[in-house]
Design a protein around this motif. Structure first.
Motif: not given
Ligand code: IMP
Ligand code: MG
Length: 182
Positions: A116, A120, A111-113, A142-146
């Motif tokens: 992320e 950070s 998911s990318g959680v 994948y739910t992120k934009n990185l």
């Protein structure tokens, strides 16, 4: 010798990505990193996320041809008292990262959680830049934009084990990647 199917706890898995294909993908990533990091003013730092990325890190680093540091970190999770529920923290990251080039090594990005959170946390230590490197990637999950800088193999949205990845702590030692069948 490769077993076609393996049983871990109560579940059955079958070969999904052969050892040779994973090896080639890892070598390909290393060659790209070697090319990209040729002119770094200071040795980059590889940050290996435990437990899953231990084998990927070991395989990758054998092909790295520039001076580098290697450090291991772990995410611990526990039920917090805050309303947010799960609180995670980084364990073992005791290295000065200010002004450094950091290459984050992950076994898999789903998911990318997790990613992320890691990025950070690392960014708060003021590195010069953070490169994201993962052995496996599930683009459909994948739910992120990185943006991901180095991806070994993109796979379908399957649950996989092997090469450091586990199902309830088992399966990390396999050379091939197996997917859950039932
Ligand atoms: P994310 O936060 O959803 O991207 O999940 C990342 C973490 O979940 C990885 O570092 C793994 O530890 C675990 N994970 C995700 N997919 C799989 C899988 O297919 N097999 C085993 N572990 C997985
Ligand atoms: Mg992991």
């Amino acid at each position: 010798m490769t077993k076609q199917t393996v049983k871990l706890h109560d579940l059955l898995f079958e070969v999904y990505v052969a050892q040779s294909e994973v090896d080639a993908a890892v070598k390909n990533i290393a060659e790209r990193i070697n090319a990209d990091m040729r002119n770094e003013p200071a040795p980059p730092v590889f940050l290996c996320v435990l437990n899953g990325a231990f084998m990927f890190a070991a395989d990758l680093l054998k092909h790295i041809e520039f001076d580098c540091e290697v450090c291991f970190l772990k995410l611990s999770s526990y039920e917090g008292t805050a309303s947010s529920g799960k609180i995670r923290e980084l364990v073992g990251l005791n290295l000065e990262l200010e002004g450094r080039t950091v290459i984050l090594l992950e076994d898999i990005i789903d998911s990318g959680v997790t990613l992320e959170y890691l990025v950070s946390s690392i960014a708060a230590r003021n590195p010069e830049r953070i490169k994201i490197c993962t052995m496996l990637f599930k683009p459909d999950a994948y739910t992120k934009n990185l943006p991901l800088d180095y991806v070994g193999i993109s796979i379908e949205n399957e649950f996989v084990v092997g090469r450091g990845l586990d199902y309830n702590q088992l399966g990390r030692n396999y050379k091939d990647i197996y997917k859950l069948i039932r």
